[in-house]
Every structure is written in C-alpha cells, then in structure tokens.
Design a protein around this motif. Structure first.
Motif, PDB file in Angstrom:
ATOM      1  N   GLY A  14       0.728  -1.197   0.085  1.00 34.84           N
ATOM      2  CA  GLY A  14       0.024  -0.167   0.059  1.00 34.84           C
ATOM      3  C   GLY A  14       0.815   1.240  -0.187  1.00 34.84           C
ATOM      4  O   GLY A  14       0.349   2.455  -0.205  1.00 34.84           O
ATOM      5  N   VAL A  15       2.351   1.107   0.273  1.00 35.29           N
ATOM      6  CA  VAL A  15       3.046   2.391  -0.035  1.00 35.29           C
ATOM      7  C   VAL A  15       3.257   3.033  -1.165  1.00 35.29           C
ATOM      8  O   VAL A  15       3.305   4.268  -1.296  1.00 35.29           O
ATOM      9  N   GLY A  16       2.956   2.326  -2.232  1.00 35.26           N
ATOM     10  CA  GLY A  16       2.953   2.813  -3.672  1.00 35.26           C
ATOM     11  C   GLY A  16       4.147   2.209  -4.488  1.00 35.26           C
ATOM     12  O   GLY A  16       4.482   2.733  -5.490  1.00 35.26           O
ATOM     13  N   LYS A  17       4.365   1.156  -4.070  1.00 40.56           N
ATOM     14  CA  LYS A  17       5.508   0.562  -4.689  1.00 40.56           C
ATOM     15  C   LYS A  17       5.028   0.099  -6.288  1.00 40.56           C
ATOM     16  O   LYS A  17       5.701   0.614  -7.404  1.00 40.56           O
ATOM     17  N   SER A  18       3.858  -0.384  -6.515  1.00 38.00           N
ATOM     18  CA  SER A  18       3.684  -0.566  -7.699  1.00 38.00           C
ATOM     19  C   SER A  18       3.311   0.718  -8.669  1.00 38.00           C
ATOM     20  O   SER A  18       3.461   0.565  -9.921  1.00 38.00           O
ATOM     21  N   THR A  19       2.760   1.662  -7.963  1.00 40.10           N
ATOM     22  CA  THR A  19       2.559   2.973  -8.647  1.00 40.10           C
ATOM     23  C   THR A  19       3.969   3.573  -9.137  1.00 40.10           C
ATOM     24  O   THR A  19       4.000   4.069 -10.125  1.00 40.10           O
ATOM     25  N   ARG A 132      -4.391   4.566   1.902  1.00 40.46           N
ATOM     26  CA  ARG A 132      -3.825   4.039   0.541  1.00 40.46           C
ATOM     27  C   ARG A 132      -4.127   2.603   0.196  1.00 40.46           C
ATOM     28  O   ARG A 132      -4.633   2.247  -0.712  1.00 40.46           O
ATOM     29  N   ARG A 136      -7.273   1.881  -2.284  1.00 37.63           N
ATOM     30  CA  ARG A 136      -7.007   0.992  -3.663  1.00 37.63           C
ATOM     31  C   ARG A 136      -8.106   0.106  -4.022  1.00 37.63           C
ATOM     32  O   ARG A 136      -8.378  -0.214  -5.221  1.00 37.63           O
ATOM     33  N   ASN A 167       7.301   7.913   0.260  1.00 35.56           N
ATOM     34  CA  ASN A 167       6.609   8.441  -1.006  1.00 35.56           C
ATOM     35  C   ASN A 167       5.543   9.341  -0.643  1.00 35.56           C
ATOM     36  O   ASN A 167       4.384   9.236  -0.189  1.00 35.56           O
ATOM     37  N   THR A 168       5.920  10.552  -0.761  1.00 35.63           N
ATOM     38  CA  THR A 168       5.038  11.564  -0.642  1.00 35.63           C
ATOM     39  C   THR A 168       4.565  12.050  -2.235  1.00 35.63           C
ATOM     40  O   THR A 168       3.355  12.115  -2.384  1.00 35.63           O
TER      41      THR A 168
HETATM   42  N1  LIG Z   1       2.268   9.495  -3.675  1.00 38.09           N
HETATM   43  C1  LIG Z   1       1.138   8.819  -3.372  1.00 38.09           C
HETATM   44  N2  LIG Z   1       0.157   9.767  -3.012  1.00 38.09           N
HETATM   45  C2  LIG Z   1      -1.136   9.394  -2.844  1.00 38.09           C
HETATM   46  N3  LIG Z   1      -1.555   8.097  -3.227  1.00 38.09           N
HETATM   47  C3  LIG Z   1      -0.493   7.211  -3.639  1.00 38.09           C
HETATM   48  C4  LIG Z   1       0.916   7.426  -3.711  1.00 38.09           C
HETATM   49  N4  LIG Z   1       1.526   6.354  -4.330  1.00 38.09           N
HETATM   50  C5  LIG Z   1       0.650   5.530  -4.468  1.00 38.09           C
HETATM   51  N5  LIG Z   1      -0.770   6.120  -4.140  1.00 38.09           N
HETATM   52  C6  LIG Z   1      -1.793   5.122  -4.060  1.00 38.09           C
HETATM   53  O1  LIG Z   1      -1.850   4.400  -2.875  1.00 38.09           O
HETATM   54  C7  LIG Z   1      -2.352   2.965  -3.353  1.00 38.09           C
HETATM   55  C8  LIG Z   1      -1.424   1.794  -3.100  1.00 38.09           C
HETATM   56  O2  LIG Z   1      -0.635   1.984  -4.016  1.00 38.09           O
HETATM   57  P1  LIG Z   1       0.429   0.946  -4.770  1.00 38.09           P
HETATM   58  O3  LIG Z   1       1.189   1.371  -5.757  1.00 38.09           O
HETATM   59  O4  LIG Z   1      -0.849  -0.256  -5.011  1.00 38.09           O
HETATM   60  O5  LIG Z   1       0.929   0.185  -3.545  1.00 38.09           O
HETATM   61  P2  LIG Z   1       1.999  -1.049  -3.124  1.00 38.09           P
HETATM   62  O6  LIG Z   1       2.344  -1.560  -4.643  1.00 38.09           O
HETATM   63  O7  LIG Z   1       3.178  -0.710  -2.528  1.00 38.09           O
HETATM   64  O8  LIG Z   1       1.055  -2.107  -2.382  1.00 38.09           O
HETATM   65  C9  LIG Z   1      -3.010   3.346  -4.519  1.00 38.09           C
HETATM   66  O9  LIG Z   1      -4.323   3.505  -4.608  1.00 38.09           O
HETATM   67  C10 LIG Z   1      -2.079   4.368  -5.132  1.00 38.09           C
HETATM   68  O10 LIG Z   1      -2.645   4.994  -6.169  1.00 38.09           O
END
Ligand SMILES: Nc1ncnc2c1ncn2[C@@H]1O[C@H](COP(=O)(O)OP(=O)(O)O)[C@@H](O)[C@H]1O
Ligand SMILES: Nc1nc2c(ncn2[C@@H]2O[C@H](COP(=O)(O)OP(=O)(O)O)[C@@H](O)[C@H]2O)c(=O)[nH]1
Length: 186
Positions: A14-19, A132, A136, A167-168
């Motif tokens: 949920g931190v945003g790795k995939s994004t 987050r 998602r 990850n801001t």
């Molecule tokens: N910098 C950011 N600010 C706000 N939301 C974010 C940010 N990076 C990612 N997100 C959101 O957080 C959620 C989880 O991101 P995701 O990439 O799926 O995380 P992970 O792969 O680490 O589990 C998604 O809905 C994504 O759009």
C-alpha cells in the motif's frame, strides 16, 4: 562498461511500490524492471508477463526446485519470486536493473548479491498507509488486515536498508531512484 548495481525497492503493502514502478516503466524505459512470478491471482488490468508472470502452485514448485529463482518468499498467503537468469543477463549487459520485492526477498538479495543497493519506500505516516491500502479497493478487509500486519513488520525493518525514500510524491520518488540507478560504482 561498469556493471550497474542491482537496486531493490521494498516497503509495506500500500505504500505505492507498484505505482512507482508503473511510472518508471512509463517515463524511464531504459530501466529494466524485473518481472516476478507469483501464485497470486491477477488483479483487474494486470497482464501476464508485464506486472507478473502468473503461475500455478506446481509451476512455482518446479521453479524453486530447479533453482531458477534468485529469491522467493511467501507473502500474505501467496508466493512470489524473481527469475534469476534475466536479472544476471541485464546486469551483465550493463542495463540498470530494479527489483520490487518484499522484505524477505530483500534480505535474500542482501546475502546472495552483497553489492545490491537496498531502498526502503516508506509512507508519510501509518494513517496514510492504511488510507492508501483501503483506498486501492483491490482486497477484501481480511486480506487488508493481513497486509497491514505484514506492514508493521516491514516498517520495523527499515534500518536494514541502505536508504529510505518517503513516498509523498510519486514523481519525486522516481527521480531519486533514477539518480540512484545511474550512479553505479565501478
Ligand atoms: N505518492 C502517493 N500519494 C498518494 N497516493 C498514492 C501515492 N503513491 C501511491 N498511491 C496510491 O496508494 C495506493 C497503493 O499504491 P500501490 O502502488 O498499489 O502500493 P503497493 O504496490 O506498495 O502495495 C494506490 O491506490 C495508489 O494510487
Ligand atoms: N520476495 C519477493 N517479493 C515480491 C516479488 N514480487 C513482488 N513481491 C512483493 O510481494 C508483495 C505483494 O505484492 P502484490 O500482491 O503485488 O501486492 P501489492 O504490493 O500490495 O500491490 C509486495 O511486497 C511485493 O513487493 C518477488 O519476486 N519476490
């Protein structure tokens, strides 16, 4: 040509790795992102061979038994692993290479490839991480709870990493990673 350093990106679910990885794939095609094998079912929009290679349990067992994985781990009820050969080939060819893997995998890479750079992706706060993961909307509540439990353990391991990026802003994280990937020791 100096052999580029293998870079590993880890952090709680949920931190945003995939994004971040998706943004890197779009904006920096010169970086090679390892495609992992997983026994998890695809989420809507995920493509076989792009986000993951989706495999059955027997297939995964065979990859483990034949030593074809550089590292692998069980995470929240599914198995994930990095195919070894493409990583070694890309590094040999001088291509900047990034693995997005969990804490257990990062620890294995630390042991087997001690030159690797381990980067921890941290959330701005615990509350934001929960927001987050829930926002998602890809997992039912009990899976979210398992991932948050794993997230507590992952956050406690931050100091094992070479550096932390908070990850801001996804763009800022990508920029930092690109700088790091370009700075290979020789
Ligand atoms: N910098 C950011 N600010 C706000 N939301 C974010 C940010 N990076 C990612 N997100 C959101 O957080 C959620 C989880 O991101 P995701 O990439 O799926 O995380 P992970 O792969 O680490 O589990 C998604 O809905 C994504 O759009
Ligand atoms: N050890 C290891 N972990 C992986 C690999 N591929 C993905 N992961 C990790 O498995 C965890 C779950 O990934 P996923 O199911 O895609 O969920 P998400 O990270 O919450 O989007 C994440 O921490 C990933 O970094 C891999 O090849 N090896």
């Amino acid at each position: 040509m100096p052999r580029p350093r293998l870079t590993v990106l880890s952090g709680p679910s949920g931190v945003g790795k995939s994004t971040v990885v998706a943004e890197l794939r779009r904006s920096h095609p010169e970086v090679w992102l390892s495609v992992s094998v997983t026994t998890r079912k695809p989420r809507p929009g995920e493509r076989h061979g792009v986000e993951y290679f989706f495999a059955g349990n027997d297939e995964f067992d065979e990859l483990v038994a034949s030593g074809e994985l550089l590292e692998w781990a069980e995470f929240a009820g599914n198995r994930y692993g990095t195919p070894r050969r493409p990583v070694l080939e890309k590094l040999e060819a001088g291509v900047p290479t990034l693995l997005e893997i969990d804490l257990q995998g990062a620890r294995q890479v630390r042991t087997t490839m001690p030159d690797a750079l381990l980067v921890f992706l941290a959330p701005p706060s615990w509350e934001e991480l929960e927001r987050r993961l829930r926002g998602r909307g890809t997992e039912p509540p009990e899976v979210i709870a398992r991932r948050l439990d794993a997230g507590r353990i992952e956050l406690a391991a931050e100091k094992e990493f070479d550096l932390t990026i908070v990850n801001t802003s996804v763009k800022d994280v990508c920029h930092r990673l690109i700088t790091l990937l370009g700075n290979s020791p020789s």
